[in-house]
Enzyme design. Structure first.
Site, PDB file in Angstrom:
ATOM      1  N   ASP A   1      13.604  14.865   1.738  1.00  0.00           N
ATOM      2  CA  ASP A   1      12.242  14.915   1.208  1.00  0.00           C
ATOM      3  C   ASP A   1      12.110  16.165   0.345  1.00  0.00           C
ATOM      4  O   ASP A   1      12.140  17.293   0.868  1.00  0.00           O
ATOM      5  CB  ASP A   1      11.234  14.964   2.366  1.00  0.00           C
ATOM      6  CG  ASP A   1       9.795  14.786   1.884  1.00  0.00           C
ATOM      7  OD1 ASP A   1       9.512  15.157   0.732  1.00  0.00           O
ATOM      8  OD2 ASP A   1       8.969  14.276   2.673  1.00  0.00           O
TER       9      ASP A   1
ATOM     10  N   GLU B   1      10.302   1.880  13.804  1.00  0.00           N
ATOM     11  CA  GLU B   1      11.200   3.036  13.867  1.00  0.00           C
ATOM     12  C   GLU B   1      11.480   3.447  15.309  1.00  0.00           C
ATOM     13  O   GLU B   1      12.596   3.869  15.641  1.00  0.00           O
ATOM     14  CB  GLU B   1      10.611   4.204  13.076  1.00  0.00           C
ATOM     15  CG  GLU B   1      11.558   5.371  12.912  1.00  0.00           C
ATOM     16  CD  GLU B   1      11.121   6.328  11.823  1.00  0.00           C
ATOM     17  OE1 GLU B   1      11.499   6.107  10.666  1.00  0.00           O
ATOM     18  OE2 GLU B   1      10.386   7.282  12.130  1.00  0.00           O
TER      19      GLU B   1
ATOM     20  N   PHE C   1       3.834   1.484  -1.911  1.00  0.00           N
ATOM     21  CA  PHE C   1       4.667   1.557  -3.107  1.00  0.00           C
ATOM     22  C   PHE C   1       3.904   0.932  -4.266  1.00  0.00           C
ATOM     23  O   PHE C   1       2.973   0.151  -4.075  1.00  0.00           O
ATOM     24  CB  PHE C   1       6.006   0.848  -2.900  1.00  0.00           C
ATOM     25  CG  PHE C   1       5.961  -0.647  -3.124  1.00  0.00           C
ATOM     26  CD1 PHE C   1       6.480  -1.194  -4.290  1.00  0.00           C
ATOM     27  CD2 PHE C   1       5.371  -1.485  -2.195  1.00  0.00           C
ATOM     28  CE1 PHE C   1       6.429  -2.558  -4.507  1.00  0.00           C
ATOM     29  CE2 PHE C   1       5.323  -2.853  -2.402  1.00  0.00           C
ATOM     30  CZ  PHE C   1       5.855  -3.396  -3.561  1.00  0.00           C
TER      31      PHE C   1
ATOM     32  N   ASN D   1      10.165   3.298  -1.547  1.00  0.00           N
ATOM     33  CA  ASN D   1       9.590   4.544  -2.058  1.00  0.00           C
ATOM     34  C   ASN D   1      10.533   5.727  -1.878  1.00  0.00           C
ATOM     35  O   ASN D   1      10.256   6.699  -1.189  1.00  0.00           O
ATOM     36  CB  ASN D   1       8.211   4.821  -1.458  1.00  0.00           C
ATOM     37  CG  ASN D   1       8.169   4.768   0.040  1.00  0.00           C
ATOM     38  OD1 ASN D   1       8.807   3.928   0.656  1.00  0.00           O
ATOM     39  ND2 ASN D   1       7.425   5.674   0.627  1.00  0.00           N
TER      40      ASN D   1
ATOM     41  N   GLY E   1       0.788  -1.222   0.000  1.00  0.00           N
ATOM     42  CA  GLY E   1       0.000   0.000   0.000  1.00  0.00           C
ATOM     43  C   GLY E   1       0.817   1.267   0.000  1.00  0.00           C
ATOM     44  O   GLY E   1       0.274   2.361  -0.149  1.00  0.00           O
TER      45      GLY E   1
ATOM     46  N   ALA F   1      15.333  13.481   7.825  1.00  0.00           N
ATOM     47  CA  ALA F   1      15.221  14.823   7.250  1.00  0.00           C
ATOM     48  C   ALA F   1      14.118  15.619   7.938  1.00  0.00           C
ATOM     49  O   ALA F   1      14.210  16.842   8.066  1.00  0.00           O
ATOM     50  CB  ALA F   1      14.927  14.714   5.755  1.00  0.00           C
ATOM     51  N   TRP F   2      13.091  14.943   8.403  1.00  0.00           N
ATOM     52  CA  TRP F   2      11.965  15.629   9.030  1.00  0.00           C
ATOM     53  C   TRP F   2      12.337  16.243  10.377  1.00  0.00           C
ATOM     54  O   TRP F   2      11.765  17.238  10.783  1.00  0.00           O
ATOM     55  CB  TRP F   2      10.788  14.663   9.232  1.00  0.00           C
ATOM     56  CG  TRP F   2      10.172  14.199   7.966  1.00  0.00           C
ATOM     57  CD1 TRP F   2       9.465  14.957   7.065  1.00  0.00           C
ATOM     58  CD2 TRP F   2      10.215  12.884   7.418  1.00  0.00           C
ATOM     59  NE1 TRP F   2       9.068  14.180   5.995  1.00  0.00           N
ATOM     60  CE2 TRP F   2       9.506  12.900   6.194  1.00  0.00           C
ATOM     61  CE3 TRP F   2      10.769  11.682   7.845  1.00  0.00           C
ATOM     62  CZ2 TRP F   2       9.350  11.772   5.395  1.00  0.00           C
ATOM     63  CZ3 TRP F   2      10.607  10.553   7.048  1.00  0.00           C
ATOM     64  CH2 TRP F   2       9.913  10.602   5.851  1.00  0.00           C
ATOM     65  N   TRP F   3      13.278  15.626  11.087  1.00  0.00           N
ATOM     66  CA  TRP F   3      13.523  16.016  12.468  1.00  0.00           C
ATOM     67  C   TRP F   3      14.922  16.573  12.726  1.00  0.00           C
ATOM     68  O   TRP F   3      15.189  17.071  13.818  1.00  0.00           O
ATOM     69  CB  TRP F   3      13.270  14.822  13.398  1.00  0.00           C
ATOM     70  CG  TRP F   3      11.859  14.364  13.316  1.00  0.00           C
ATOM     71  CD1 TRP F   3      11.373  13.286  12.619  1.00  0.00           C
ATOM     72  CD2 TRP F   3      10.715  14.988  13.909  1.00  0.00           C
ATOM     73  NE1 TRP F   3      10.015  13.195  12.739  1.00  0.00           N
ATOM     74  CE2 TRP F   3       9.578  14.235  13.535  1.00  0.00           C
ATOM     75  CE3 TRP F   3      10.549  16.109  14.732  1.00  0.00           C
ATOM     76  CZ2 TRP F   3       8.301  14.566  13.940  1.00  0.00           C
ATOM     77  CZ3 TRP F   3       9.266  16.442  15.142  1.00  0.00           C
ATOM     78  CH2 TRP F   3       8.159  15.667  14.748  1.00  0.00           C
TER      79      TRP F   3
END
Length: 289
Positions: A268, A245, A69, A157, A67, A178-180
């Site tokens: 991202d 994670e 990729f 992905n 769901g 990259a988000w954090w």
């Protein structure tokens, strides 16, 4: 082929190929003295001379989350990995799927091959990663450890945009999220429930790591998977459910990685790119489902 890299003669010293002073704008060395690999900090040619002599083989295990990729994203990932992942070295790509019926054609270049493994369903947690890692652990024991010197595990992905070379190799390699990365540590989305095996208190923690990429020697990858699975089973016994994670971050908080990859290795593109990101190695496909 599985042997201890700590005993390899002639391995370059960190100072021979890594210069943290080249990037004063970012964190290039952790407080436990592990290098953080950013564009401009490394001299790949020094490492090339060493690893070419050893004729290493690097494994790349692909995580295909149902769901999350498509055949198109899978094809794009493999095509980009064929071009940029450990170019010039022996590479074995491992693909674990619950069915091979819809697998698109795979075309690889010289020195590259792929192997298909069938996934067996598991009851360990709701997170698909637990099932994947249980299967991968078994295949590492029975097959992969005899075929590669280093192993990376990556989510499908994402797309390689530039060379992912031997500067990333190490005993235990973690990917900074990259988000954090550019946020305050108190906001990191660690597991905060005390009864969970993945629990990290608010006042503790180093970085937040992304589970989309991690790797190292076969032995270290096995250790990581084993401990994360153990934590997941402990949570189930306590009627808790946490993500893979979270358990990955707890493991890497306790057993520090020997090398960290900067957000350049998993950026991202939907974000505004700050000046610290000089060269995107891999682009995360957050909307590619």
């Amino acid at each position: 082929m599985n042997f201890c890299w700590d005993q390899e003669p002639g391995e370059p010293q960190l100072s021979d190929w890594f210069n943290p002073k080249k990037r004063p704008d970012v964190i290039t060395t952790t407080n436990w003295l592990a290098p953080v690999i950013w564009e401009g900090t490394y001299d790949r040619s020094v490492l090339e001379k060493y690893y070419k002599r050893l004729n290493i083989t690097v494994g790349l295990a692909i995580i295909c989350v149902p769901g999350k990729f498509s055949n198109q994203s899978f094809t794009e990932f493999v095509h980009s990995a064929n071009k940029h992942f450990m170019f010039g070295y022996n590479v074995v790509i491992y693909i674990l799927l619950d069915s091979f019926s819809t697998l698109p054609p795979i075309v690889l270049g010289p020195l590259r091959t792929f192997k298909l493994f069938l996934m067996v369903k598991s009851d360990i947690g709701e997170d698909f990663y637990f099932t994947y890692m249980m299967n991968l652990f078994n295949y590492i024991i029975t097959h992969i450890q005899y075929e590669v010197n280093f192993l990376f595990i990556m989510n499908a992905n994402q797309i390689f945009k530039d060379d992912f070379g031997v500067e990333t190799l190490g005993k235990s390699v973690a990917q900074l999220s990259a988000w954090w990365y550019f946020k305050d540590g108190d906001t990191f989305p660690y597991e905060r429930r005390r009864k969970s095996a993945a629990f990290i208190p608010f006042e503790e923690g180093d970085f937040y790591y992304h589970s989309a990429i991690f790797g190292g020697t076969v032995e270290e990858v096995l250790n990581l998977i084993r401990e994360c699975q153990k934590g997941a089973l402990q949570d189930i016994e306590n009627q808790l459910s946490s993500t893979y994670e979270h358990h990955l971050n707890k493991y890497l908080f306790i057993k520090k990685p020997t090398k960290l990859l900067s957000p350049e290795y998993n950026w991202d593109p939907s974000f505004r790119t700050p000046p610290q990101i000089k060269c995107v190695k891999i682009a995360w496909q957050s909307k590619n489902v």
